[in-house]
Motif scaffolding. Structure first.
Motif, short mmCIF file in Angstrom:
data_model
loop_
_atom_site.label_atom_id
_atom_site.label_comp_id
_atom_site.label_asym_id
_atom_site.label_seq_id
_atom_site.Cartn_x
_atom_site.Cartn_y
_atom_site.Cartn_z
N ARG A 169 -6.83 -12.39 14.30
CA ARG A 169 -6.97 -12.85 12.91
C ARG A 169 -7.20 -11.67 11.98
O ARG A 169 -6.85 -11.72 10.82
CB ARG A 169 -8.15 -13.83 12.78
N GLU A 170 -7.81 -10.62 12.55
CA GLU A 170 -8.09 -9.43 11.75
C GLU A 170 -7.06 -8.36 12.07
O GLU A 170 -6.64 -8.22 13.21
CB GLU A 170 -9.41 -8.81 12.20
N ASP A 171 -6.76 -7.56 11.08
CA ASP A 171 -5.89 -6.41 11.31
C ASP A 171 -6.68 -5.33 12.05
O ASP A 171 -7.89 -5.19 11.84
CB ASP A 171 -5.38 -5.88 9.97
N LYS A 172 -6.01 -4.61 12.92
CA LYS A 172 -6.66 -3.53 13.67
C LYS A 172 -5.76 -2.31 13.66
O LYS A 172 -4.92 -2.15 14.55
CB LYS A 172 -6.93 -3.95 15.13
N PRO A 173 -5.90 -1.48 12.62
CA PRO A 173 -5.05 -0.29 12.53
C PRO A 173 -5.05 0.51 13.83
O PRO A 173 -6.09 0.66 14.48
CB PRO A 173 -5.67 0.50 11.37
N GLY A 174 -3.88 1.00 14.23
CA GLY A 174 -3.69 1.61 15.54
C GLY A 174 -3.81 3.12 15.52
O GLY A 174 -4.44 3.71 14.63
N PHE A 175 -3.19 3.76 16.52
CA PHE A 175 -3.32 5.20 16.72
C PHE A 175 -2.92 5.99 15.48
O PHE A 175 -3.68 6.80 14.96
CB PHE A 175 -2.48 5.63 17.93
N TRP A 176 -1.72 5.76 14.97
CA TRP A 176 -1.24 6.53 13.82
C TRP A 176 -1.78 5.98 12.51
O TRP A 176 -2.00 6.73 11.55
CB TRP A 176 0.29 6.61 13.80
N GLU A 177 -2.00 4.67 12.46
CA GLU A 177 -2.49 4.06 11.23
C GLU A 177 -3.89 4.57 10.89
O GLU A 177 -4.26 4.63 9.72
CB GLU A 177 -2.49 2.54 11.35
N THR A 178 -4.67 4.93 11.90
CA THR A 178 -6.01 5.48 11.64
C THR A 178 -5.94 7.00 11.43
O THR A 178 -6.96 7.64 11.24
CB THR A 178 -6.99 5.18 12.79
N ARG A 179 -4.74 7.57 11.47
CA ARG A 179 -4.57 9.02 11.25
C ARG A 179 -3.70 9.28 10.03
O ARG A 179 -2.98 10.27 9.98
CB ARG A 179 -3.97 9.67 12.50
N GLY A 180 -3.73 8.35 9.09
CA GLY A 180 -3.08 8.62 7.81
C GLY A 180 -1.70 8.01 7.61
O GLY A 180 -1.13 8.12 6.53
N TYR A 181 -1.18 7.35 8.65
CA TYR A 181 0.13 6.73 8.48
C TYR A 181 -0.02 5.34 7.86
O TYR A 181 -1.06 4.71 7.95
CB TYR A 181 0.87 6.66 9.82
N ASN A 182 1.05 4.90 7.23
CA ASN A 182 1.03 3.66 6.47
C ASN A 182 0.87 2.43 7.38
O ASN A 182 1.42 2.39 8.48
CB ASN A 182 2.33 3.56 5.68
N ASN A 183 0.15 1.45 6.92
CA ASN A 183 -0.09 0.27 7.75
C ASN A 183 1.17 -0.57 7.95
O ASN A 183 1.34 -1.16 9.01
CB ASN A 183 -1.20 -0.58 7.13
N ASP A 184 2.04 -0.61 6.94
CA ASP A 184 3.21 -1.50 7.00
C ASP A 184 4.47 -0.81 7.54
O ASP A 184 5.24 -1.42 8.25
CB ASP A 184 3.48 -2.10 5.62
N ALA A 185 4.69 0.46 7.10
CA ALA A 185 5.72 1.30 7.72
C ALA A 185 7.15 0.79 7.58
O ALA A 185 7.96 0.89 8.51
CB ALA A 185 5.38 1.54 9.20
N ASP A 186 7.48 0.26 6.41
CA ASP A 186 8.84 -0.18 6.15
C ASP A 186 9.68 1.01 5.68
O ASP A 186 9.42 1.57 4.62
CB ASP A 186 8.81 -1.27 5.07
N PRO A 187 10.71 1.42 6.47
CA PRO A 187 11.52 2.60 6.10
C PRO A 187 12.23 2.43 4.75
O PRO A 187 12.47 3.41 4.06
CB PRO A 187 12.54 2.71 7.22
N TRP A 188 12.60 1.20 4.40
CA TRP A 188 13.33 0.98 3.15
C TRP A 188 12.43 1.16 1.94
O TRP A 188 12.90 1.46 0.85
CB TRP A 188 13.99 -0.40 3.15
#
Ligand code: MTE
Ligand code: MO
Length: 187
Positions: free
Chosen positions: A162-181
């Motif tokens: 139910r909760e979001d859990k930012p992962g390896f790269w998301e906790t190192r400055g990468y975007n949570n959604d990561a849409d290339p477009w």
């Protein structure tokens, strides 16, 4: 964007298939391999390799995009559609996030709606052959509409939350959604 409308902003195309990961490539033992389906689900379970590969499979041909700016056109994948795992898992009401788990504690989070796209696979073949260990074999997440770091290699579990859990790269400055477009590279 390219003239053909196919290359997302800031990307270039490659012919080879670059390899990018942290940690050593794990050994695959089909007797010991397990895929854990867990979190806020009514039917948590653990699949063996033969159970997993007996699930309905699907082929997807599409382009992939890495945040380091390479894009590879027309890659062919085969695996278990995300929707099949949802059917088994029976996520509880209010689940909105999916976290894939891989070797060495790597994780990547995506929204349930992004994961539910019909091109999302737990992929175990590439170009008609078993997925090579360097590319995440025996099995990896495959979510082509997101930068490729969301596609967890050596995937050994999927968690519904139910909760979001930012992962390896998301906790190192990468975007949570990561849409290339939308060029969602970093925070
Ligand atoms: N388990 C795991 N999965 C991972 C990674 C990793 O380090 N560990 N790296 C990610 C990143 S940053 C990228 S770009 C892609 C690369 O996949 P490839 O090596 O098959 O090109 O895998 C993703 N999945
Ligand atoms: Mo990456």
């Amino acid at each position: 964007m390219s003239k053909d409308g196919r290359l997302p902003p800031g990307q270039y195309t490659v012919r080879d298939f670059p390899v990018l990961h942290v940690g050593a490539v794990p050994q695959f033992d089909p007797q010991r391999w397990r895929f854990r389906i867990f979190g806020e689900v009514d039917a948590p379970r653990e699949l063996t390799w033969s159970e997993f590969t007996a699930l309905p499979g699907k082929s997807v041909k599409t382009d992939i995009h890495c945040v380091t700016r390479w894009t590879k056109y027309d890659t062919n994948w085969f695996g278990v559609p995300f929707a099949e795992i949802v059917k088994l898992a029976k996520p509880r009401p209010g689940v909105n996030f999916v976290i894939t788990h891989g070797a060495h504690g790597y994780t990547a989070n995506v929204s349930l709606s992004a994961a539910s796209d019909d091109d999302v696979l737990f992929a175990y073949q590439y170009e008609g052959k078993p997925l090579e260990p360097i590319h995440g074999g025996p099995m990896r997440m495959f979510i082509p509409k997101r930068y490729f770091w969301k596609s967890t290699k050596w995937c050994d579990g999927v968690e519904f939350s139910r909760e979001d859990k930012p992962g390896f790269w998301e906790t190192r400055g990468y975007n949570n959604d990561a849409d290339p477009w939308k060029e969602e590279r970093y925070w």
